[in-house]
Design an enzyme around this catalytic site. Structure first.
Site, PDB file in Angstrom:
ATOM      1  N   PHE A  50       6.304  -4.592  -1.750  1.00  0.00           N
ATOM      2  CA  PHE A  50       6.553  -4.104  -0.770  1.00  0.00           C
ATOM      3  C   PHE A  50       7.466  -4.761   0.355  1.00  0.00           C
ATOM      4  CE2 PHE A  50       6.132  -1.530   3.077  1.00  0.00           C
ATOM      5  CZ  PHE A  50       6.228  -0.094   2.535  1.00  0.00           C
ATOM      6  N   GLU A  61      21.147   4.861   0.902  1.00  0.00           N
ATOM      7  CA  GLU A  61      19.715   4.878   1.164  1.00  0.00           C
ATOM      8  C   GLU A  61      19.361   3.361   1.277  1.00  0.00           C
ATOM      9  OE1 GLU A  61      16.612   5.768   1.555  1.00  0.00           O
ATOM     10  OE2 GLU A  61      16.313   7.358   0.468  1.00  0.00           O
ATOM     11  N   ASP A  62      18.081   3.337   1.626  1.00  0.00           N
ATOM     12  CA  ASP A  62      17.508   1.805   1.826  1.00  0.00           C
ATOM     13  C   ASP A  62      16.913   1.410   0.631  1.00  0.00           C
ATOM     14  OD1 ASP A  62      15.436   3.801   1.840  1.00  0.00           O
ATOM     15  OD2 ASP A  62      14.439   2.718   3.617  1.00  0.00           O
ATOM     16  N   ARG A 106      11.846  -2.702  11.189  1.00  0.00           N
ATOM     17  CA  ARG A 106      12.944  -2.313  10.917  1.00  0.00           C
ATOM     18  C   ARG A 106      14.292  -3.134  11.377  1.00  0.00           C
ATOM     19  NH1 ARG A 106      12.352   3.053   8.620  1.00  0.00           N
ATOM     20  NH2 ARG A 106      11.205   4.376   9.497  1.00  0.00           N
ATOM     21  N   ASP A 127      12.685   3.892  -4.912  1.00  0.00           N
ATOM     22  CA  ASP A 127      11.332   3.576  -5.582  1.00  0.00           C
ATOM     23  C   ASP A 127      10.860   4.450  -6.692  1.00  0.00           C
ATOM     24  OD1 ASP A 127       8.926   2.180  -5.596  1.00  0.00           O
ATOM     25  OD2 ASP A 127       7.976   3.650  -3.766  1.00  0.00           O
TER      26      ASP A 127
HETATM   27  P1  IMP Z   1      11.021   7.409  -3.517  1.00  0.00           P
HETATM   28  O1  IMP Z   1      11.950   7.066  -4.338  1.00  0.00           O
HETATM   29  O2  IMP Z   1      11.094   8.980  -3.518  1.00  0.00           O
HETATM   30  O3  IMP Z   1       9.350   6.813  -4.266  1.00  0.00           O
HETATM   31  O4  IMP Z   1      10.908   6.870  -2.064  1.00  0.00           O
HETATM   32  C1  IMP Z   1      11.726   6.058  -1.506  1.00  0.00           C
HETATM   33  C2  IMP Z   1      11.238   5.860  -0.190  1.00  0.00           C
HETATM   34  O5  IMP Z   1      10.061   5.284   0.131  1.00  0.00           O
HETATM   35  C3  IMP Z   1      12.276   4.963   0.504  1.00  0.00           C
HETATM   36  O6  IMP Z   1      13.382   5.616   1.114  1.00  0.00           O
HETATM   37  C4  IMP Z   1      11.483   4.189   1.498  1.00  0.00           C
HETATM   38  O7  IMP Z   1      11.562   4.938   2.586  1.00  0.00           O
HETATM   39  C5  IMP Z   1      10.053   4.332   0.869  1.00  0.00           C
HETATM   40  N1  IMP Z   1       9.846   2.876   0.395  1.00  0.00           N
HETATM   41  C6  IMP Z   1       9.566   2.682  -0.729  1.00  0.00           C
HETATM   42  N2  IMP Z   1       9.382   1.377  -1.214  1.00  0.00           N
HETATM   43  C7  IMP Z   1       9.406   0.727  -0.084  1.00  0.00           C
HETATM   44  C8  IMP Z   1       9.182  -0.508   0.480  1.00  0.00           C
HETATM   45  O8  IMP Z   1       9.115  -1.601  -0.295  1.00  0.00           O
HETATM   46  N3  IMP Z   1       9.449  -0.783   1.610  1.00  0.00           N
HETATM   47  C9  IMP Z   1       9.727  -0.006   2.431  1.00  0.00           C
HETATM   48  N4  IMP Z   1       9.923   1.558   2.401  1.00  0.00           N
HETATM   49  C10 IMP Z   1       9.662   1.913   0.813  1.00  0.00           C
HETATM   50 MG    MG Z   2      13.672   6.090   3.275  1.00  0.00          MG
END
Ligand code: IMP
Ligand code: MG
Length: 183
Positions: free
Chosen positions: A156, A102-103, A169, A106
Site C-alpha cells: 500500500f 489514474e493514480d 496526497r 489495483d
Molecule cells: P481498483 O483497481 O478498482 O481496485 O481500485 C483502484 C483504486 O484503489 C485507486 O484508484 C486508489 O484510489 C485505490 N488504491 C489501490 N491501491 C492503492 C494504494 O496502494 N494506495 C492508495 N490507494 C490505492
Molecule cells: Mg483512485
C-alpha cells in the site's frame, strides 16, 4: 527545491526525481503517439491530480483536459466493481482521442467499469495512463494499461496524489506506510 517531508512512518519508494524522469518519458511517448490526434486527457479525481498536472506538462501537443470523479462501491474493504459517477466530463468525447489518467490500478474493477461507460460514448480511441500498476491483486486481467509509470509489488503506497484515509496526497514522492495502524 524539494520539500523534505519527515515522517518516521514512511519509507520512500520512488523519489520525486525518479517520478519526474519517468513522467517525462511517458509524456514524450504520448506526444509521439498522439501527434495529429484530437487529444483529451481525462483525470480521475482525486488520486490522479498530481500525476495529471505533471503529465500534461510533459506532453508537447495541443490538448484539452477534463476530470471525472467516481466512487467505487465497496463490500467491506473489497471493490465490488459497481461505480457511481460523482462528476462527469464537461465536454462530449465523441470523435476524440481520450487518455484516462489514474493514480493506480489495483483490482482493475473501477477502471474497467469506467472504460465500459466511456467506451459507449463514441470516442475515436480510449487509452489508459496510470502512474502505478499493482498487478498482483488484479481481477480484471484483460484491462490494458497503455502508459504505465511503474509496476509495483502488492504494497500500500501513498504520496504524489495517493492517499490513505485522505492523508499524504501532497507528498512529492511515493512512499510506503510502515505501520498503517498509526496513520
Ligand atoms: P481498483 O483497481 O478498482 O481496485 O481500485 C483502484 C483504486 O484503489 C485507486 O484508484 C486508489 O484510489 C485505490 N488504491 C489501490 N491501491 C492503492 C494504494 O496502494 N494506495 C492508495 N490507494 C490505492
Ligand atoms: Mg483512485
Amino acid at each position: 527545491m524539494t520539500t523534505e517531508f519527515t515522517d518516521s512512518n514512511l519509507e520512500v519508494f520512488y523519489s520525486a526525481e525518479q517520478i519526474h524522469t519517468r513522467v517525462t518519458e511517458l509524456g514524450s511517448q504520448i506526444a509521439a503517439d498522439y501527434a495529429e490526434k484530437d487529444l483529451v486527457v481525462v483525470g480521475v479525481l482525486k488520486g490522479s491530480c498530481v500525476f495529471m498536472a505533471d503529465l500534461i506538462r510533459a506532453i508537447d501537443l495541443p490538448l484539452a483536459i477534463d476530470f471525472m470523479a467516481v466512487s467505487s462501491y465497496k463490500d467491506g474493504t473489497k471493490s465490488t466493481g459497481d461505480v457511481e459517477i460523482l462528476k462527469d466530463v464537461s465536454q462530449p468525447i465523441r470523435g476524440k482521442d481520450v487518455i484516462v489518467v489514474e493514480d493506480i490500478v489495483d483490482t482493475g474493477l473501477t477502471l474497467f467499469r469506467l472504460m465500459e461507460i466511456l467506451g459507449s460514448r463514441g470516442a475515436n480511441s480510449i487509452a489508459i495512463a496510470s502512474l502505478l500498476d499493482k498487478p498482483e491483486p488484479r481481477i480484471k486481467k484483460e484491462l490494458k494499461i497503455d502508459y504505465c509509470g511503474f509496476q509495483i509489488p502488492n504494497k500500500f503506497v501513498v504520496g504524489y496524489g495517493l492517499d490513505v484515509a485522505g492523508r499524504y496526497r501532497n507528498l512529492p514522492f511515493i512512499g510506503v506506510v510502515k505501520n498503517p495502524e498509526i496513520v
